[in-house]
Write a protein that holds these residues in place. Sequence first.
Motif, short mmCIF file in Angstrom:
data_model
loop_
_atom_site.label_atom_id
_atom_site.label_comp_id
_atom_site.label_asym_id
_atom_site.label_seq_id
_atom_site.Cartn_x
_atom_site.Cartn_y
_atom_site.Cartn_z
N ASP A 21 -1.13 8.49 4.01
CA ASP A 21 -0.57 7.17 4.25
C ASP A 21 -0.76 6.76 5.72
O ASP A 21 0.06 7.11 6.57
CB ASP A 21 0.92 7.16 3.89
CG ASP A 21 1.52 5.76 3.97
OD1 ASP A 21 0.77 4.79 4.15
OD2 ASP A 21 2.76 5.65 3.85
N LEU A 58 1.53 4.29 -2.88
CA LEU A 58 1.41 5.72 -2.62
C LEU A 58 2.69 6.46 -3.00
O LEU A 58 2.65 7.56 -3.56
CB LEU A 58 1.09 5.95 -1.14
CG LEU A 58 0.14 7.11 -0.82
CD1 LEU A 58 -1.23 6.83 -1.41
CD2 LEU A 58 0.03 7.30 0.68
N LYS A 85 0.83 -1.22 0.00
CA LYS A 85 0.00 0.00 0.00
C LYS A 85 0.86 1.26 0.00
O LYS A 85 0.62 2.20 -0.76
CB LYS A 85 -0.92 -0.01 1.22
CG LYS A 85 -1.93 -1.16 1.26
CD LYS A 85 -2.90 -1.03 2.42
CE LYS A 85 -2.27 -1.22 3.79
NZ LYS A 85 -1.74 -2.57 4.02
N THR A 86 1.88 1.28 0.87
CA THR A 86 2.75 2.45 0.94
C THR A 86 3.60 2.58 -0.32
O THR A 86 3.83 3.70 -0.81
CB THR A 86 3.65 2.37 2.18
OG1 THR A 86 2.83 2.44 3.36
CG2 THR A 86 4.63 3.53 2.22
N VAL A 108 -4.69 5.66 2.31
CA VAL A 108 -4.25 4.29 2.59
C VAL A 108 -4.43 4.00 4.08
O VAL A 108 -4.03 4.80 4.93
CB VAL A 108 -2.77 4.11 2.20
CG1 VAL A 108 -2.20 2.83 2.79
CG2 VAL A 108 -2.63 4.08 0.68
#
Length: 259
Positions: free
Chosen positions: A159, A48, A44-45, A191
């Motif tokens: 995030d 981003l 996920k990070t 996120v």
Amino acid sequence: MLEIRSLRKVYGGHGRQVEALGDVTLTVPEGQFVCVVGPSGCGKTTLLRCLGGLLAPTSGEVEVAGQPVTGPPDGLAIVFQEYGRSLFPWLRVAENIELPLKSKGVGRAERRRIVDESLTAVGLGDAAKAYPWQLSGGMQQRVAIARAIAFQPKVLLMDEPFAAVDAQTRADLEDLARTVWQRFGMTVLFVTHDIDEAVYLGQRVVMLSASPTRVLEDLDIDLPDKRDQLATRSGTRFAELRSHVYSRIQEAKIARPGS
């Protein structure tokens, strides 16, 4: 506003490689609030950071407002989880918020106006002269959000911004995020690892598979635009949506290669 096509990211060299993102395709229209969830370690990070121009993808395409991302795009701001590291402790709150405005060449009087407006928007109208270390964790994160909206971005990436605060502060910050989004009309990609948070905040919830990551499902959240921590979360539809997202994430964990 955001276009991700066949995005792939591989870490490491020829000896040992880790495929963080396998094949991610996603579109976010202008002004939409989209939440991204997935199993721990699903990238996920990384996703981003590729969107924010902080990390170059291995392959695929990323565009913001129709322009290919080759570095941090104009008109994009990021709010990180570790708010303490993103604020300069030797600068007062107003000075922290002014930094990106100075880089844009905004005049002093206009900077002061924008700083005041941004602090008022996050409920910190009296904190301009304080230092970050004099504020609570939740207040520091509000400063980070104020700095982001002071930049007047078209796109705001967040995030896991509320992961490090207590439950009550987190609820307040969730409501703040929706208020800021509605007030300033930004496109938000949020996120989080918290399924309830994703369903409460988003107009859509994008579920990612285990690594190597792809989009498992893109779910419209058909809750009313006006949301309340008690009424919305206790509603039948919220429970149905939450259960659906939870079950898909559990499926993704089970389907993890090598598990």
